[in-house]
Design an enzyme around this catalytic site. Structure first.
Site: not given
Ligand code: LLP
Length: 402
Positions: A220, A330
């Site tokens: 996150g 499209c």
């Molecule tokens: N750990 C778990 C359990 C997760 O579900 C996620 C992301 C992460 C770590 C990594 O999170 P990050 O560091 O990348 O924020 N598609 C969305 C983001 C979805 C994240 C899903 N889970 C976007 O493009 O913003």
């Protein structure tokens, strides 16, 4: 950082649309985390879902990273690339019995996020070593679709159910070796990370969970997508994280490992999607720059309203004008940016869509039957990997299973 001139020459060499990744920058971000969080037991498990490019994964593996996997497919890929099972944590949600069984057999640590799955595990896999995922009860993220904590989401066991979880685990002599939480993606406030840590550590008592080896605080960490976005003070946040954790370990009576699972923080900034503009159209109220890629290849603007900076690589000194940067799909919503000011765009200009290293290629599809773009990976200025896009004929053969 790959220069704009280099992007132009790569686009000429490999064609567009083209994802370009800077491995060096990704490793810099990886090392930043160790600088920010002064804890000698910090382990980084890269969230593979952000970008599964094998060359990038190999660089991370060689740097010592582990993997956060969320499907059997991700586990299979990580194992195939030589990540040791003990370096992988499996945090799928709503998994089937067959998926659970398959991953348990690999030796990867499974992270269980529901009492229902925990009961099945206790009954059918007595004596196993597992991790429990709790919902940290903190809501944060860059948009509602990426906030993971709180009662509106499907993730994790409620903190209130910690005793119940312990009872179920004991019924199958399960060894709870880790506790996990993930608050959301693109966390806007440093306080959210700290609050989630507090909430998880509050239930991680020696009496309840006496066999812990690690605490995993998810991913996150946000990266700025806009030039004027307020950056998080990661040095100060990292220090507070380390202090909090060491205090906890002291009370717990054991030096546990600290894990984080960043995806975006490691890979977002290292990727750019280079596209070519082929059509300029003046509608009554809008000037449209139409390019040779579309939302299936980079969906974040359409799906989340996400902002991605766009640079006119080939006419940087053009006089500024307002454009809708549209794709070749499209659908009306097929825009990378709406009403965006950019130096004058001419047909055949190349644009770079920035921060395209996380959740862009990996969320891609072949909607409209346009193959996903080629990808090129650089490290220290040299091309270390090139993954050619499928041809239309190869895509057809895949569809026909020929
Ligand atoms: N750990 C778990 C359990 C997760 O579900 C996620 C992301 C992460 C770590 C990594 O999170 P990050 O560091 O990348 O924020 N598609 C969305 C983001 C979805 C994240 C899903 N889970 C976007 O493009 O913003």
């Amino acid at each position: 950082m790959i220069s704009n001139d280099k992007l132009i020459s790569l686009a000429k060499q490999y064609g567009t649309p083209l994802f370009v990744y800077d491995g060096e920058l990704m490793l810099e971000r990886y090392n930043d985390l160790f600088r920010f969080i002064p804890c000698d037991r910090l382990h980084i498990h890269y969230a593979l879902k952000a970008n599964y490019n094998p060359a990038l994964l190999t660089l991370l593996r060689d740097a010592g990273a582990g993997i956060d996997a969320v499907s059997p497919g991700e586990v299979v890929l990580a194992l195939a690339l030589g990540f040791a099972p003990e370096k992988i944590i499996y945090t799928a949600n709503n998994m089937t019995d067959a998926e659970f069984d398959r991953v348990m057999k690999t030796g990867v640590t499974v992270n269980i996020g529901s009492l229902s799955r925990l009961k099945k595990c206790a009954a059918n896999y007595p004596g196993s070593r597992i991790c429990l995922r709790f919902n940290p009860d903190v809501c944060d993220g860059d948009n509602v679709m990426t906030m993971t904590g709180g009662d509106l989401t499907k993730f994790g066991i409620l903190l209130d159910d910690a005793d119940e979880a312990k009872k179920i685990a004991d019924s199958g002599n399960l060894h709870i070796i880790g506790l996990h939480e993930h608050t959301g993606s693109g966390l806007q406030h440093a306080e959210s990370v700290l609050k989630s840590m507090d909430n998880l550590m509050a239930i991680a008592t020696k009496e309840r969970f006496g066999e812990l080896e690690f605490l995993d605080f998810g991913g996150g960490f946000k990266v700025p997508y806009k030039d004027d976005e307020k950056a998080i003070d990661y040095v100060s946040m990292g220090r507070q994280i380390a202090e909090k954790f060491e205090n906890f370990c002291e009370n717990y009576g054991k030096k546990l490992l600290m894990r984080f699972e960043p995806g975006k923080f490691l890979s977002a900034q290292c990727g750019k999607l280079v596209v070519e503009v082929n059509t300029i159209k003046h509608n009554r109220t809008r000037t449209i720059a139409g390019c040779n890629s579309g939302f299936p290849q980079l969906i974040r603007p359409v799906l989340y309203g996400a902002y991605h900076k766009i640079v006119n690589l080939t006419n940087p000194a053009g006089s500024p004008q307002i454009y809708d940067i549209c794709g070749n799909i499209c659908e009306t919503g097929d825009r990378f940016a709406e009403q965006r000011e950019l130096p004058e765009i001419r047909e055949y200009d190349l644009l770079a869509i920035e921060n395209a290293g996380a959740y862009c290629y990996s969320m891609g599809s072949v909607y409209n039957l346009r193959p996903m773009p080629s990808e090129v990976v650089l490290n220290n200025g040299e091309v270390i990997d090139f993954r050619r896009a499928l041809t239309d004929e190869e895509l057809t053969a895949q569809i026909l299973r020929k």
